[in-house]
Design an enzyme around this catalytic site. Structure first.
Site, PDB file in Angstrom:
ATOM      1  N   SER A 153       0.804  -1.223   0.000  1.00  0.00           N
ATOM      2  CA  SER A 153       0.000   0.000   0.000  1.00  0.00           C
ATOM      3  C   SER A 153       0.837   1.274   0.000  1.00  0.00           C
ATOM      4  O   SER A 153       0.293   2.365  -0.147  1.00  0.00           O
ATOM      5  CB  SER A 153      -0.938   0.023   1.205  1.00  0.00           C
ATOM      6  OG  SER A 153      -0.240   0.316   2.387  1.00  0.00           O
ATOM      7  N   LYS A 191       1.726   4.364   7.374  1.00  0.00           N
ATOM      8  CA  LYS A 191       0.890   5.194   6.519  1.00  0.00           C
ATOM      9  C   LYS A 191       1.247   6.673   6.666  1.00  0.00           C
ATOM     10  O   LYS A 191       1.919   7.084   7.611  1.00  0.00           O
ATOM     11  CB  LYS A 191      -0.590   5.031   6.895  1.00  0.00           C
ATOM     12  CG  LYS A 191      -1.194   3.675   6.604  1.00  0.00           C
ATOM     13  CD  LYS A 191      -1.374   3.427   5.125  1.00  0.00           C
ATOM     14  CE  LYS A 191      -2.067   2.096   4.867  1.00  0.00           C
ATOM     15  NZ  LYS A 191      -1.242   0.954   5.268  1.00  0.00           N
TER      16      LYS A 191
END
Length: 233
Positions: A153, A191
């Site tokens: 991701s 993230k």
């Protein structure tokens, strides 16, 4: 006020620079200070760097510069003059030492390796007793640890499955920084951090994934990304 070990280290670095024109290796500093590991040297250097006594020169693995000496160091007499011949000899000596100096060594320190972290849906961050050897030049001041990346991701940020994330331990981060976020006290993920009104948004760097939105109390910052290591097989 410096600790005894910090004082001893800065004097040793300065002495070696004057003698050879090259800062000592982490192994040499460890032996000189009678420390058990090079991680202790790294902590001393980080403390001296934060307090403005030394600095690391960029793009070199083994390059330290003494910016200022401890207060009890004796400076040269104010107004003292140096003869022209002596000055020329000093310049020549320094130039010769620089030419003769060996190539910088790649000093390596060991930092804790705490299992795997998701770059996808959150997975459990495993605490372990392993360690990872890391070039000291990749780490700045502060305490660091490593996590193995799992998932894709964050590929648009250049972070791939199997990479090792080098993380500076902290519980704060600025908006837009890449962080290790512990979600609901159970799962950790890597993230971009964004504070969106009354929520915390964890953004991926892959268009195939959706942002994750949580209440502020559900997200705890455990570190900021400081660097990456990648192994090629």
């Amino acid at each position: 006020m410096l600790t005894a070990k910090q004082h001893e280290l800065i004097r040793f670095i300065q002495q070696r620079l004057e003698e050879t024109g090259v800062s000592p290796s982490f192994e040499e500093m460890k032996d000189a200070l009678d420390l058990k590991s090079k991680s202790g040297v790294h902590r001393l250097i980080s403390a001296l760097e934060e307090r403005g006594f030394i600095r690391r020169l960029p793009n070199r693995a083994r390059a330290l510069e003494v910016i200022r000496q401890p207060e009890d160091s004796v400076p040269p007499p104010r107004g003292a003059a140096v003869g022209l011949d002596a000055a020329n000899d000093a310049v020549a000596s320094v130039s010769r030492k620089m030419r003769e100096a060996p190539e910088p060594a790649n000093d390596v320190i060991e930092i804790p390796l705490h299992g795997r972290i998701a770059a996808g849906a959150p997975i459990e961050a495993l605490e372990g007793q392993k360690s990872l050897p890391v070039p000291a030049a990749l780490l700045g001041p502060g305490e660091h640890y490593a996590l193995e990346v799992s998932g894709d991701s964050m590929i648009e940020a250049g972070i791939f499955d199997g990479d090792f994330a080098l993380v500076k331990r902290t519980d704060t981060a600025r908006d837009g920084e890449i962080v290790v976020a512990l979600v609901r006290g159970e799962e950790a993920t890597l993230k971009y951090l964004h504070k969106d009104g009354g929520s915390v948004r964890l953004d991926p760097a892959n268009a195939a994934y959706e942002p994750q939105v949580y209440r502020p109390e559900e997200v705890q910052v455990q570190g900021r990304l400081a660097g990456l290591l990648r192994r090629y097989h």
